[in-house]
Design an enzyme around this catalytic site. Sequence first.
Site, mmCIF file in Angstrom:
data_model
loop_
_atom_site.group_PDB
_atom_site.id
_atom_site.type_symbol
_atom_site.label_atom_id
_atom_site.label_comp_id
_atom_site.label_asym_id
_atom_site.label_seq_id
_atom_site.Cartn_x
_atom_site.Cartn_y
_atom_site.Cartn_z
ATOM 1 N N LYS A 56 1.099 4.170 -2.910
ATOM 2 C CA LYS A 56 0.732 5.558 -2.638
ATOM 3 C C LYS A 56 1.895 6.511 -2.876
ATOM 4 O O LYS A 56 1.690 7.671 -3.269
ATOM 5 C CB LYS A 56 0.205 5.684 -1.208
ATOM 6 C CG LYS A 56 -1.145 5.015 -0.986
ATOM 7 C CD LYS A 56 -2.229 5.605 -1.873
ATOM 8 C CE LYS A 56 -3.611 5.083 -1.544
ATOM 9 N NZ LYS A 56 -4.659 5.675 -2.400
ATOM 10 N N THR A 99 -12.931 5.824 8.190
ATOM 11 C CA THR A 99 -13.721 5.267 7.090
ATOM 12 C C THR A 99 -13.747 3.750 7.227
ATOM 13 O O THR A 99 -13.220 3.185 8.182
ATOM 14 C CB THR A 99 -13.110 5.627 5.728
ATOM 15 O OG1 THR A 99 -11.861 4.922 5.572
ATOM 16 C CG2 THR A 99 -12.844 7.128 5.616
ATOM 17 N N TYR A 155 0.833 -1.197 0.000
ATOM 18 C CA TYR A 155 0.000 0.000 0.000
ATOM 19 C C TYR A 155 0.872 1.254 0.000
ATOM 20 O O TYR A 155 0.663 2.186 -0.781
ATOM 21 C CB TYR A 155 -0.911 -0.015 1.222
ATOM 22 C CG TYR A 155 -1.854 1.157 1.342
ATOM 23 C CD1 TYR A 155 -3.154 1.078 0.862
ATOM 24 C CD2 TYR A 155 -1.457 2.347 1.960
ATOM 25 C CE1 TYR A 155 -4.033 2.151 0.985
ATOM 26 C CE2 TYR A 155 -2.321 3.414 2.084
ATOM 27 C CZ TYR A 155 -3.614 3.317 1.596
ATOM 28 O OH TYR A 155 -4.474 4.386 1.717
#
Length: 284
Positions: free
Chosen positions: A155, A186, A151
């Site tokens: 990014k 979230t 990840y």
Amino acid sequence: MRFAGKCVVVTGAASGIGRATALLFAREGAHVFAADLDLAGAKSVAAEGENITAVACDVCDVAQIKALMDQAAAAHGGIDVVFNNAGAAGDRAPIDEIEAAGWDRTMDLLLRSVAMGIRYAVPHMKQRPGANIVNTSSIAAVGPGYSPTAYAVAKAGVLHLTKCTATELAPHGIRVNAVQPGFINTNIFTSALEMPADMVDQAKAMIMQVSSHAQPVSRAGMPDDIANAVAFLASDAGSFMTGASLIVDGGITVGPRHSWDPEAPGMFDALQAMAEGAVPGTGQ
């Protein structure tokens, strides 16, 4: 009404940051194409705002990205703003265990999808004054420890892609910027851990509590915090910015905890305490 009459495409719009941003653009007058793999979720967003069209789109499928951009452009004669936001946690395996397939899936979802979103939006943006693109990166791009490795690498790639495409597209008057969220409350955390539905609300409450003490700004980050930053970058107020990135993280990346938390002494404090004979076990 900063975006009155503008055509805006938001990916990953069914929940979290994408949902908040799609609704903000719509409130400020835009015609929004809310795209997501979760069509039911995108439709619920469309039902909440005006001039929002829900579109099913798997951003790992390049043909679907192209179809999304073509649909938006056909409806309004072009595209003014694209928010490349769709994503998930990706493969969480450490580097000595991750398989090539998991690595590739993560890169497809988080990096290739952004590149292809730009690729297929730009032909519809070249004749639109003030056209611009915003990409979702992450504080994981600035250093290790904030996310799984795959990840973070993806990014970081989004940040460099943002800079490279900002230079390429400058002759066409198209700006490209990025936003780097911190720990925003979230579904990305709970979905990454595949939590059962009855635990999600409990987990979110825990995230709210923990994150409010994890950074200098003593409250949890919320999707609207990122939506506001995206809207600034996409608006005329951000018209002198391109190739840039806004870190919106409550200050968590400003420095080690002891730099802002008086209850967390750092190395200098420990050495000073030792010099003053305040460290147990030193014999002083």
